[in-house]
Design a protein around this motif. Structure first.
Motif, short mmCIF file in Angstrom:
data_model
loop_
_atom_site.label_atom_id
_atom_site.label_comp_id
_atom_site.label_asym_id
_atom_site.label_seq_id
_atom_site.Cartn_x
_atom_site.Cartn_y
_atom_site.Cartn_z
N ALA A 56 39.25 34.55 55.98
CA ALA A 56 40.61 35.07 55.78
C ALA A 56 40.60 36.49 55.21
CB ALA A 56 41.37 34.15 54.82
N GLY A 57 39.40 37.06 55.02
CA GLY A 57 39.32 38.40 54.43
C GLY A 57 39.63 38.39 52.94
N ARG A 58 39.44 37.25 52.29
CA ARG A 58 39.75 37.10 50.87
C ARG A 58 38.51 36.61 50.13
NH1 ARG A 58 44.76 35.53 49.50
NH2 ARG A 58 44.05 36.06 47.41
N ASN A 59 38.31 37.07 48.91
CA ASN A 59 37.23 36.50 48.11
C ASN A 59 37.67 36.18 46.69
OD1 ASN A 59 37.35 39.00 46.87
ND2 ASN A 59 35.38 39.72 47.67
N ARG A 60 38.94 36.47 46.35
CA ARG A 60 39.51 36.11 45.05
C ARG A 60 38.65 36.62 43.88
NH1 ARG A 60 43.72 32.97 46.44
NH2 ARG A 60 44.29 32.49 44.29
N VAL A 61 38.15 37.84 44.03
CA VAL A 61 37.36 38.49 42.98
C VAL A 61 38.01 39.83 42.66
CG1 VAL A 61 35.13 39.47 42.34
CG2 VAL A 61 35.23 37.37 43.72
N ILE A 62 38.18 40.11 41.37
CA ILE A 62 38.67 41.42 40.93
C ILE A 62 37.67 42.01 39.94
CG2 ILE A 62 41.12 40.95 41.32
CD1 ILE A 62 41.43 40.31 38.38
N GLY A 63 37.61 43.33 39.90
CA GLY A 63 36.74 44.02 38.96
C GLY A 63 37.53 44.53 37.77
N GLU A 117 38.90 42.30 45.74
CA GLU A 117 40.28 42.44 46.19
C GLU A 117 41.05 43.47 45.37
OE1 GLU A 117 42.61 39.27 47.65
OE2 GLU A 117 41.00 37.84 47.40
N GLY A 118 40.63 43.68 44.14
CA GLY A 118 41.32 44.64 43.31
C GLY A 118 40.44 45.10 42.16
N ILE A 119 40.79 46.22 41.57
CA ILE A 119 40.05 46.75 40.43
C ILE A 119 41.04 47.14 39.33
CG2 ILE A 119 38.54 48.59 39.57
CD1 ILE A 119 37.35 48.80 42.37
N LEU A 120 40.81 46.61 38.15
CA LEU A 120 41.53 47.03 36.95
C LEU A 120 40.63 48.00 36.21
CD1 LEU A 120 42.62 43.46 35.78
CD2 LEU A 120 44.12 45.17 36.77
N ILE A 121 41.17 49.12 35.76
CA ILE A 121 40.31 50.13 35.15
C ILE A 121 41.02 50.87 34.03
CG2 ILE A 121 40.98 51.80 36.96
CD1 ILE A 121 38.16 53.06 36.60
N THR A 122 40.28 51.07 32.95
CA THR A 122 40.67 52.00 31.90
C THR A 122 39.76 53.21 32.06
OG1 THR A 122 41.25 50.20 30.40
CG2 THR A 122 40.94 52.38 29.42
N LEU A 141 44.50 48.69 43.12
CA LEU A 141 44.15 49.26 41.82
C LEU A 141 45.26 49.03 40.82
CD1 LEU A 141 42.73 52.76 42.84
CD2 LEU A 141 41.41 50.88 41.87
N ALA A 142 44.88 48.86 39.56
CA ALA A 142 45.84 48.86 38.46
C ALA A 142 45.17 49.50 37.26
CB ALA A 142 46.31 47.45 38.12
N TYR A 295 45.37 41.96 24.17
CA TYR A 295 45.33 40.77 25.04
C TYR A 295 46.48 40.80 26.04
CZ TYR A 295 45.37 35.86 26.48
OH TYR A 295 45.36 34.70 27.23
N GLU A 296 47.67 41.11 25.56
CA GLU A 296 48.85 41.15 26.43
C GLU A 296 48.72 42.24 27.49
OE1 GLU A 296 48.85 40.93 23.21
OE2 GLU A 296 49.96 39.12 22.69
N LEU A 297 48.12 43.38 27.11
CA LEU A 297 47.87 44.44 28.09
C LEU A 297 47.02 43.92 29.25
CD1 LEU A 297 46.96 47.57 25.92
CD2 LEU A 297 48.72 47.52 27.67
N GLY A 298 45.91 43.28 28.91
CA GLY A 298 45.01 42.76 29.94
C GLY A 298 45.66 41.69 30.79
N PHE A 299 46.38 40.78 30.15
CA PHE A 299 47.01 39.67 30.87
C PHE A 299 48.05 40.21 31.86
CE2 PHE A 299 49.46 35.91 31.73
CZ PHE A 299 48.58 34.85 31.56
N ALA A 300 48.89 41.13 31.39
CA ALA A 300 49.94 41.68 32.24
C ALA A 300 49.35 42.46 33.42
CB ALA A 300 50.86 42.59 31.42
N ALA A 301 48.28 43.24 33.17
CA ALA A 301 47.66 44.01 34.24
C ALA A 301 47.06 43.10 35.30
CB ALA A 301 46.59 44.94 33.66
N ALA A 302 46.40 42.03 34.86
CA ALA A 302 45.81 41.09 35.81
C ALA A 302 46.89 40.40 36.64
CB ALA A 302 44.97 40.05 35.07
N GLU A 303 47.99 40.04 36.01
CA GLU A 303 49.08 39.41 36.76
C GLU A 303 49.62 40.37 37.83
OE1 GLU A 303 51.34 35.99 34.30
OE2 GLU A 303 51.91 38.04 33.77
N LEU A 304 49.73 41.65 37.51
CA LEU A 304 50.25 42.62 38.48
C LEU A 304 49.32 42.76 39.68
CD1 LEU A 304 51.63 45.51 36.23
CD2 LEU A 304 52.94 43.86 37.55
N ILE A 305 48.02 42.90 39.43
CA ILE A 305 47.11 43.13 40.55
C ILE A 305 46.94 41.86 41.38
CG2 ILE A 305 44.84 42.61 39.53
CD1 ILE A 305 43.97 45.35 40.80
#
Length: 345
Positions: A56-63, A117-122, A141-142, A295-305
């Motif tokens: 399906a072109g999906r791997n359910r992995v984010i960085g 599938e996505g990358i979260l980055i500071t 990206l987020a 913690y809330e920063l990380g949780f919210a960012a992951a939910e968005l991506i």
């Protein structure tokens, strides 16, 4: 181990029917569905989720790329990301750059090659061009703890300008007029934003009360680096009564140096940190700090991506901004002259 072909043969149905029984059971007739499910149970067949996602072109992995995982702020942030990802059945690959742009670039290349599938980055520094190239490959990206200026991406950040203003205003109200700014390079966006907040808040102070700001820049925003720099600064003379630190680790390193030189905190020098990490309140001198919800920063960012990964066509980029708050503890106090004025008044 039984395969999907074995299940189809035993149940007397097509491969597509078995696939539907696993992925879309609602499209099958109840009798057919029960027959296939019975064979699956009897044969102990386990659907290969990895194979399905690959097709399906999906791997359910984010960085997740952070600048300093040894800083408890980023540890808490990573926990927020991981908890949100786990709840959505995603896996997180954690990368630590040590504030190095070279490492950051390498991690972006590796994660892109892994087809996450996505990358979260500071970001460690200004790396908008590199991030834009990643986005061109179709990787979502987020930005975390940083506004997505000039980039079409979600972001979750803290109003660092307001945080800098809170720190200066607090020390100023305690009577401090000679303040040392002990922090990292202005190349770090969060540092630059907090300094902007400090400068903006000074515009609101009457000229006869305007504090003198001295700056001491650190190569690395660590406790050990702050300790070494503070020891050298003390040897050249303590011409300040308050210190605004770039994070809580810097504040703890500075306090250690001051105490070793028999300079009392907060009687002689007040110290304010930033982040309000878990052990800030239980330090030898409980630390006044600007609190931001890691913690809330990380949780919210992951939910968005994850939302973008699940529904890319309907996704609308969001910019979420949290507001920091001042947490007052024992490391800050009125100056001796301010205390005297308060007694007189």
């Amino acid at each position: 181990m039984a395969s999907i072909r074995d299940v189809a043969k035993a149940a007397g149905v097509s491969l597509g029917t078995v696939s539907n029984a696993i992925n879309r059971p609602e499209v099958l007739a109840p009798l057919t569905l029960r027959k296939v499910q019975k064979v699956i149970e009897e044969m102990g067949f386990v659907p290969n989720a990895s194979a399905r996602n690959l097709r399906a072109g999906r791997n359910r992995v984010i960085g997740l790329i952070v600048p300093d995982i040894s800083n408890p702020f980023f540890t808490a942030l990573a926990m927020g990301v991981n908890d949100a990802a786990f709840a959505a059945k995603y896996v997180v690959i954690l990368c630590n750059t040590d504030e190095s742009t070279d490492k950051e670039s390498q991690y972006l290349e590796v994660l892109s090659a892994q087809n996450v599938e996505g990358i979260l980055i500071t970001p460690a520094r200004e790396t908008i061009r590199a991030l834009a190239k990643v986005a061109e490959k179709g990787i979502r990206l987020a930005l975390v703890d940083r506004p997505a200026l000039g980039l079409q991406a979600c972001s979750v950040a803290v109003n660092d300008s307001y945080g800098g203003s809170l720190a200066l205003t607090h020390l100023h109200e305690l009577g401090h007029r000679k303040i040392l700014l002990l922090t990292g390079s202005e190349d770090i966006p969060q540092v630059a934003d907090r300094n902007t907040g400090i400068r903006d808040s000074m515009k609101e102070i009457p000229a006869n009360q305007l504090p003198q700001i001295m700056e001491l820049r650190l190569d690395s925003m660590s406790a050990s680096n702050a300790y070494d720099a503070m020891m050298k600064k003390i040897e050249s003379g303590v011409d300040f009564t308050g210190i605004i630190c770039g994070n809580d680790l810097i504040a703890l390193g500075a306090i250690r140096a001051l105490r070793e030189k028999n300079i009392s905190v907060p009687e002689d020098v007040s110290v304010i940190g930033y982040d309000d990490i878990d052990f800030a309140g239980s330090a030898n001198v409980p630390l006044t700090s600007i609190s931001q919800p890691a913690y809330e920063l990380g949780f919210a960012a992951a939910e968005l991506i994850i939302s973008e990964c699940e529904n890319p066509e309907r996704h609308v980029h969001q910019r979420i901004e949290f507001q920091p708050r001042l947490v007052v503890r024992s490391s800050t106090a009125p100056t001796k002259s301010h205390r005297a004025n308060l007694r007189i008044s």
